[in-house]
Motif scaffolding. Structure first.
Motif, short mmCIF file in Angstrom:
data_model
loop_
_atom_site.label_atom_id
_atom_site.label_comp_id
_atom_site.label_asym_id
_atom_site.label_seq_id
_atom_site.Cartn_x
_atom_site.Cartn_y
_atom_site.Cartn_z
N UNK A 233 0.83 -1.22 0.00
CA UNK A 233 0.00 0.00 0.00
C UNK A 233 0.86 1.26 0.00
N UNK A 234 1.87 1.29 0.85
CA UNK A 234 2.73 2.48 0.96
C UNK A 234 3.57 2.71 -0.28
N UNK A 274 -8.34 4.48 -8.98
CA UNK A 274 -7.33 3.70 -9.69
C UNK A 274 -6.33 3.09 -8.70
N UNK A 275 -5.96 3.86 -7.69
CA UNK A 275 -5.01 3.36 -6.68
C UNK A 275 -5.60 2.19 -5.92
N UNK A 276 -6.85 2.30 -5.53
CA UNK A 276 -7.52 1.21 -4.81
C UNK A 276 -7.54 -0.06 -5.66
N UNK A 277 -7.87 0.08 -6.93
CA UNK A 277 -7.91 -1.06 -7.83
C UNK A 277 -6.53 -1.71 -7.99
N UNK A 278 -5.50 -0.88 -8.12
CA UNK A 278 -4.14 -1.40 -8.31
C UNK A 278 -3.62 -2.08 -7.05
N UNK A 284 -3.55 -9.27 -4.03
CA UNK A 284 -4.06 -10.60 -4.38
C UNK A 284 -3.05 -11.41 -5.19
N UNK A 285 -2.28 -10.70 -6.00
CA UNK A 285 -1.26 -11.40 -6.79
C UNK A 285 -0.10 -11.86 -5.90
N UNK A 286 0.29 -11.03 -4.95
CA UNK A 286 1.41 -11.36 -4.06
C UNK A 286 1.00 -12.35 -2.97
N UNK A 287 -0.26 -12.29 -2.56
CA UNK A 287 -0.76 -13.17 -1.49
C UNK A 287 -2.07 -13.81 -1.95
N UNK A 288 -1.98 -14.95 -2.66
CA UNK A 288 -3.18 -15.60 -3.21
C UNK A 288 -4.20 -16.00 -2.15
#
Length: 304
Positions: A233-234, A274-278, A284-288
């Motif tokens: 997030x940061x 856009x930031x929230x979506x990214x 989710x990609x890093x932590x399935x």
């Protein structure tokens, strides 16, 4: 992870089913209280493995309107039931049989049968225990054994390992009890062995209940995972500060995440969206294991 859990449970189920039948036959022939306790122990373990398999199957049910986050906690519930059964049935009956043998001693006939059965049980139980330990080592990674149990989110792995460890200890004490009773002629040792087996089961059940209770009522993700969420997030240019990260394991492979972010004052609504979506996609990609994410846009919260 689910596949490994099932393999461990199937191995324990096959071993305990055969061992239970053998022990009960030996107990009926010899009249040994310790052997009867061991037979009951194996029956309880067999039933427990069936319940764990049922819990695994139920936990895979998809989400619905009544259970929007799925049924992952079914596994936690049935693991807790297993702990209760070990205490109520396994420990209770073993201690009762031991007290009964001490109060009304019965001689042990054909003790060599007990030795044969206990020897075979140690071999079979040892194989199941080693298989469970090997799989547990793969899952625990760099953590120590106790830390892995405390931080683990799949109770089926450590429940089986605990059961098998208790079973190995129980077999050792049953052997000692039968041997001492034969060598000394004092039947008290057979009853004491049965009580010790019951106490081992009670201690195992209490620890399992404690560990699974936290998962059942709602346990957060591990600290390193939460730190990872914050870093993602940061790292986004629109984010000024991470206010709060709330997580809960809805199952071994399902993390629910709620994260509160303070976005930079210059960021406009389209940039925040856009930031929230990214951030959602990257987490989710890093932590399935993160299946659901709720991101709140809030001004920085000052806490004492």
């Amino acid at each position: 992870m689910a596949s490994s859990s099932k393999n461990v449970i199937y191995a324990a189920l096959a071993g305990n089913s055969l061992i239970a039948i053998t022990k009960l036959i030996a107990a009926s022939i010899t009249g040994s209280s310790a052997m009867l306790s061991e037979g009951i122990h194996s029956i309880v373990d067999t039933g427990n493995q069936i319940l764990l398999l049922y819990g695994l199957a139920r936990s895979k049910k998809p989400a619905n309107e009544l259970h929007p986050f799925g049924h992952g906690k079914e596994l936690y519930f049935w693991s807790f039931v297993v702990a209760i059964l070990i205490f109520a049935v396994g420990a209770g009956i073993s201690i009762y049989e031991g007290i009964h043998q001490i109060a009304e001693p019965q001689s042990i006939s054909s003790p060599h049968i007990n030795y044969i059965v206990l020897g075979l049980a140690i071999i079979f139980e040892g194989a199941a225990w080693y298989f469970a330990l090997t799989e547990f080592r793969k899952v625990k990674g760099k953590w120590g054994y106790l830390e892995a149990v405390r931080r683990g989110k799949d109770p089926s792995m450590f429940v089986v390992l605990f059961e098998d460890s208790a079973a190995m200890l129980g077999l050792v004490f049953a052997f000692i009890g039968v041997l001492l009773s034969q060598l000394t002629g004092i039947l008290l040792f057979d009853g004491l062995a049965s009580i010790v087996i019951g106490l081992i089961l009670a201690g195992t059940a209490a620890w399992l209940a404690y560990e699974t209770k936290g998962l059942l009522i709602g346990e957060r993700a591990n600290s390193d995972v939460i730190i990872g969420f914050k870093k993602i997030a940061l790292a986004h240019p629109a984010v000024n500060h991470v206010n709060e990260v709330l997580t809960m394991h809805m199952g071994p492979d399902f993390i629910l995440l709620n994260i509160s972010l303070d976005f930079k004052d210059a960021a406009v609504a389209p940039e925040i969206e856009a930031a929230i979506s990214e951030i959602d996609a990257e987490i989710k990609q890093s932590y399935p294991m993160v299946k659901r994410i709720f991101i709140e846009a809030e001004s920085r919260v000052q806490r004492a």
